[in-house]
Motif scaffolding. Structure first.
Motif, short mmCIF file in Angstrom:
data_model
loop_
_atom_site.label_atom_id
_atom_site.label_comp_id
_atom_site.label_asym_id
_atom_site.label_seq_id
_atom_site.Cartn_x
_atom_site.Cartn_y
_atom_site.Cartn_z
N CYS A 1 -18.31 5.16 -3.62
CA CYS A 1 -17.72 6.28 -4.34
C CYS A 1 -18.75 6.97 -5.24
O CYS A 1 -18.93 8.17 -5.14
N GLY A 2 -19.38 6.23 -6.10
CA GLY A 2 -20.39 6.79 -7.01
C GLY A 2 -19.85 7.00 -8.41
O GLY A 2 -18.69 7.33 -8.61
N GLN B 1 -4.53 4.53 8.34
CA GLN B 1 -3.39 5.44 8.23
C GLN B 1 -2.82 5.50 6.81
O GLN B 1 -2.01 6.35 6.51
N HIS B 2 -3.26 4.59 5.94
CA HIS B 2 -2.66 4.47 4.62
C HIS B 2 -3.64 4.70 3.47
O HIS B 2 -3.35 4.32 2.33
N CYS B 3 -4.77 5.34 3.77
CA CYS B 3 -5.75 5.56 2.70
C CYS B 3 -6.59 6.80 3.00
O CYS B 3 -6.52 7.36 4.09
N ASP B 4 -7.37 7.19 2.02
CA ASP B 4 -8.31 8.29 2.20
C ASP B 4 -9.62 7.81 2.80
O ASP B 4 -10.27 8.55 3.53
N CYS B 5 -10.01 6.60 2.44
CA CYS B 5 -11.26 6.02 2.92
C CYS B 5 -11.06 4.52 3.12
O CYS B 5 -10.41 3.87 2.31
N ILE C 1 0.83 -1.20 0.00
CA ILE C 1 0.00 0.00 0.00
C ILE C 1 0.87 1.25 0.00
O ILE C 1 0.63 2.20 -0.76
N ASP C 2 1.89 1.30 0.85
CA ASP C 2 2.77 2.46 0.93
C ASP C 2 3.47 2.74 -0.40
O ASP C 2 3.72 3.90 -0.74
N ALA C 3 3.79 1.70 -1.13
CA ALA C 3 4.44 1.88 -2.43
C ALA C 3 3.46 2.41 -3.48
O ALA C 3 3.85 3.18 -4.36
N PHE C 4 2.20 2.03 -3.37
CA PHE C 4 1.19 2.50 -4.32
C PHE C 4 0.68 3.89 -4.00
O PHE C 4 0.45 4.71 -4.89
N ARG C 5 0.45 4.19 -2.73
CA ARG C 5 -0.28 5.37 -2.29
C ARG C 5 0.17 6.69 -2.91
O ARG C 5 -0.68 7.50 -3.33
N PRO C 6 1.45 6.98 -3.03
CA PRO C 6 1.85 8.29 -3.58
C PRO C 6 1.44 8.52 -5.04
O PRO C 6 1.47 9.66 -5.51
N ASN C 7 1.04 7.50 -5.72
CA ASN C 7 0.68 7.60 -7.13
C ASN C 7 -0.79 7.90 -7.37
O ASN C 7 -1.23 7.92 -8.52
N PHE C 8 -1.55 8.12 -6.30
CA PHE C 8 -2.99 8.29 -6.42
C PHE C 8 -3.46 9.61 -5.83
O PHE C 8 -2.99 10.05 -4.79
N SER C 9 -4.42 10.22 -6.51
CA SER C 9 -5.08 11.41 -5.99
C SER C 9 -6.00 11.03 -4.83
O SER C 9 -6.14 11.77 -3.86
N ARG C 10 -6.64 9.88 -4.97
CA ARG C 10 -7.51 9.34 -3.92
C ARG C 10 -7.31 7.84 -3.88
O ARG C 10 -7.27 7.19 -4.93
N PHE C 11 -7.19 7.30 -2.67
CA PHE C 11 -6.90 5.88 -2.50
C PHE C 11 -7.88 5.30 -1.49
O PHE C 11 -7.93 5.72 -0.34
#
Length: 162
Positions: free
Chosen positions: A82-83, A56-60, A28-38
Protein backbone atom coordinates in the motif's frame (compact mmCIF):
# COMPACT_ATOMS: atom_id res chain seq x y z
CA UNK A 1 -21.93 13.98 12.82
CA UNK A 2 -19.55 11.22 11.71
CA UNK A 3 -15.87 12.05 11.99
CA UNK A 4 -14.70 9.07 9.95
CA UNK A 5 -15.56 9.33 6.26
CA UNK A 6 -12.85 7.15 4.72
CA UNK A 7 -11.61 3.85 6.03
CA UNK A 8 -8.86 1.50 4.84
CA UNK A 9 -9.09 -2.14 5.88
CA UNK A 10 -6.40 -4.82 5.95
CA UNK A 11 -7.77 -8.34 6.40
CA UNK A 12 -5.26 -11.13 7.04
CA UNK A 13 -6.28 -14.60 5.95
CA UNK A 14 -4.60 -17.89 6.83
CA UNK A 15 -5.75 -21.47 6.54
CA UNK A 16 -3.32 -24.37 7.03
CA UNK A 17 -5.22 -26.39 4.39
CA UNK A 18 -5.25 -23.46 1.94
CA UNK A 19 -9.07 -23.35 1.84
CA UNK A 20 -11.35 -20.31 2.11
CA UNK A 21 -14.16 -21.50 4.37
CA UNK A 22 -17.69 -20.02 4.08
CA UNK A 23 -17.44 -18.34 7.51
CA UNK A 24 -14.48 -16.29 6.24
CA UNK A 25 -16.49 -15.01 3.27
CA UNK A 26 -19.41 -14.20 5.59
CA UNK A 27 -17.08 -12.22 7.84
CA UNK A 28 -15.52 -10.36 4.90
CA UNK A 29 -18.94 -9.60 3.37
CA UNK A 30 -20.10 -8.11 6.66
CA UNK A 31 -17.01 -5.89 6.91
CA UNK A 32 -16.58 -4.85 3.27
CA UNK A 33 -19.34 -2.20 2.97
CA UNK A 34 -17.74 -0.20 5.78
CA UNK A 35 -14.49 0.44 3.92
CA UNK A 36 -13.40 2.81 1.18
CA UNK A 37 -10.66 0.32 0.30
CA UNK A 38 -10.39 -3.27 1.50
CA UNK A 39 -7.17 -5.25 1.09
CA UNK A 40 -6.86 -8.97 1.81
CA UNK A 41 -3.44 -10.37 2.61
CA UNK A 42 -3.18 -14.12 2.39
CA UNK A 43 -0.58 -16.03 4.37
CA UNK A 44 -1.82 -19.16 2.56
CA UNK A 45 -1.01 -20.22 -0.96
CA UNK A 46 -4.42 -20.79 -2.53
CA UNK A 47 -5.47 -22.63 -5.66
CA UNK A 48 -7.28 -20.75 -8.46
CA UNK A 49 -10.80 -21.45 -7.14
CA UNK A 50 -10.04 -20.21 -3.61
CA UNK A 51 -8.11 -17.23 -4.96
CA UNK A 52 -11.16 -16.25 -7.04
CA UNK A 53 -13.37 -16.47 -3.95
CA UNK A 54 -11.26 -13.91 -2.11
CA UNK A 55 -10.73 -11.67 -5.14
CA UNK A 56 -14.48 -11.18 -5.44
CA UNK A 57 -14.61 -9.66 -1.96
CA UNK A 58 -11.81 -7.09 -1.94
CA UNK A 59 -10.10 -4.33 -3.86
CA UNK A 60 -6.69 -5.99 -3.73
CA UNK A 61 -5.48 -9.48 -2.83
CA UNK A 62 -1.84 -10.06 -1.96
CA UNK A 63 -0.05 -13.29 -1.22
CA UNK A 64 2.93 -13.61 1.04
CA UNK A 65 4.89 -16.26 2.87
CA UNK A 66 3.43 -17.12 6.28
CA UNK A 67 6.31 -15.46 8.08
CA UNK A 68 5.84 -13.10 10.99
CA UNK A 69 2.22 -14.19 11.47
CA UNK A 70 -0.44 -11.46 11.45
CA UNK A 71 1.92 -8.66 12.48
CA UNK A 72 4.21 -9.50 9.56
CA UNK A 73 1.26 -9.61 7.18
CA UNK A 74 -0.07 -6.25 8.37
CA UNK A 75 3.39 -4.73 8.03
CA UNK A 76 3.81 -6.08 4.50
CA UNK A 77 0.32 -4.90 3.58
CA UNK A 78 0.88 -1.41 4.88
CA UNK A 79 4.42 -0.78 3.71
CA UNK A 80 5.03 -2.98 0.70
CA UNK A 81 1.61 -3.32 -0.91
CA UNK A 82 0.00 0.00 0.00
CA UNK A 83 2.62 2.55 1.04
CA UNK A 84 2.88 5.06 3.85
CA UNK A 85 1.53 7.98 1.82
CA UNK A 86 -1.56 5.99 0.80
CA UNK A 87 -2.29 4.89 4.37
CA UNK A 88 -2.24 8.48 5.65
CA UNK A 89 -5.01 9.50 3.22
CA UNK A 90 -7.65 7.64 5.24
CA UNK A 91 -9.45 8.80 8.38
CA UNK A 92 -9.14 5.32 9.86
CA UNK A 93 -6.99 2.25 9.21
CA UNK A 94 -8.37 -1.05 10.48
CA UNK A 95 -6.42 -4.29 10.97
CA UNK A 96 -8.48 -7.49 11.03
CA UNK A 97 -7.68 -11.20 10.92
CA UNK A 98 -9.89 -14.22 10.35
CA UNK A 99 -9.64 -15.79 13.80
CA UNK A 100 -13.24 -15.09 14.79
CA UNK A 101 -16.77 -15.73 13.56
CA UNK A 102 -19.29 -13.02 12.83
CA UNK A 103 -21.15 -10.91 12.70
CA UNK A 104 -23.43 -11.31 15.67
CA UNK A 105 -24.66 -7.72 15.28
CA UNK A 106 -24.20 -5.21 12.47
CA UNK A 107 -20.65 -4.02 11.90
CA UNK A 108 -22.17 -0.94 10.26
CA UNK A 109 -23.78 0.08 13.56
CA UNK A 110 -20.48 -0.46 15.36
CA UNK A 111 -18.52 1.66 12.86
CA UNK A 112 -21.14 4.44 12.95
CA UNK A 113 -21.09 4.58 16.74
CA UNK A 114 -17.30 4.53 16.96
CA UNK A 115 -16.86 7.13 14.20
CA UNK A 116 -18.60 9.68 16.43
CA UNK A 117 -16.13 9.16 19.26
CA UNK A 118 -12.97 11.20 19.63
CA UNK A 119 -10.38 8.40 19.76
CA UNK A 120 -6.85 7.68 18.59
CA UNK A 121 -7.48 3.93 18.36
CA UNK A 122 -10.05 1.36 19.38
CA UNK A 123 -10.77 -2.34 19.21
CA UNK A 124 -13.66 -4.73 19.23
CA UNK A 125 -12.69 -6.80 22.26
CA UNK A 126 -10.72 -6.28 25.45
CA UNK A 127 -8.18 -8.73 26.74
CA UNK A 128 -8.37 -8.70 30.51
CA UNK A 129 -5.32 -8.58 32.77
CA UNK A 130 -4.12 -11.83 34.24
CA UNK A 131 -1.57 -12.81 36.85
CA UNK A 132 -0.57 -15.59 34.49
CA UNK A 133 2.27 -14.83 32.13
CA UNK A 134 1.34 -17.26 29.38
CA UNK A 135 2.85 -15.05 26.66
CA UNK A 136 6.09 -14.51 28.60
CA UNK A 137 5.43 -10.77 28.79
CA UNK A 138 8.31 -8.75 30.25
CA UNK A 139 6.10 -7.42 33.06
CA UNK A 140 5.63 -10.93 34.48
CA UNK A 141 1.87 -10.84 33.92
CA UNK A 142 -0.53 -10.23 31.04
CA UNK A 143 -1.70 -6.59 31.15
CA UNK A 144 -5.10 -5.35 29.98
CA UNK A 145 -5.01 -4.93 26.20
CA UNK A 146 -7.09 -4.60 23.05
CA UNK A 147 -7.16 -7.95 21.30
CA UNK A 148 -5.38 -7.87 17.96
CA UNK A 149 -7.90 -9.64 15.75
CA UNK A 150 -9.52 -6.23 15.21
CA UNK A 151 -7.87 -2.86 15.85
CA UNK A 152 -8.68 0.54 14.36
CA UNK A 153 -6.33 3.53 14.22
CA UNK A 154 -7.28 7.11 13.41
CA UNK A 155 -5.32 9.30 11.03
CA UNK A 156 -3.75 11.42 13.78
CA UNK A 157 -2.14 8.30 15.23
CA UNK A 158 -1.20 6.73 11.91
CA UNK A 159 0.39 9.96 10.66
CA UNK A 160 2.25 10.65 13.90
CA UNK A 161 6.03 10.61 13.70
CA UNK A 162 6.02 8.79 17.05
Amino acid sequence: MDTVTSRLGFFVFFDPQNIVDPYVLQLIDAFRPNFSRFIIISNSQLDTANTCLLEQHCDCLYFRENKGLDAGAFKDGMFHFCGWEEIQKYDEVVLINDTFFGPVLSFEDMFQEMSRRDLDFWGMSAGYPSDENWLDVKYGYTPAHIQTFFTAFRRNMVASQD
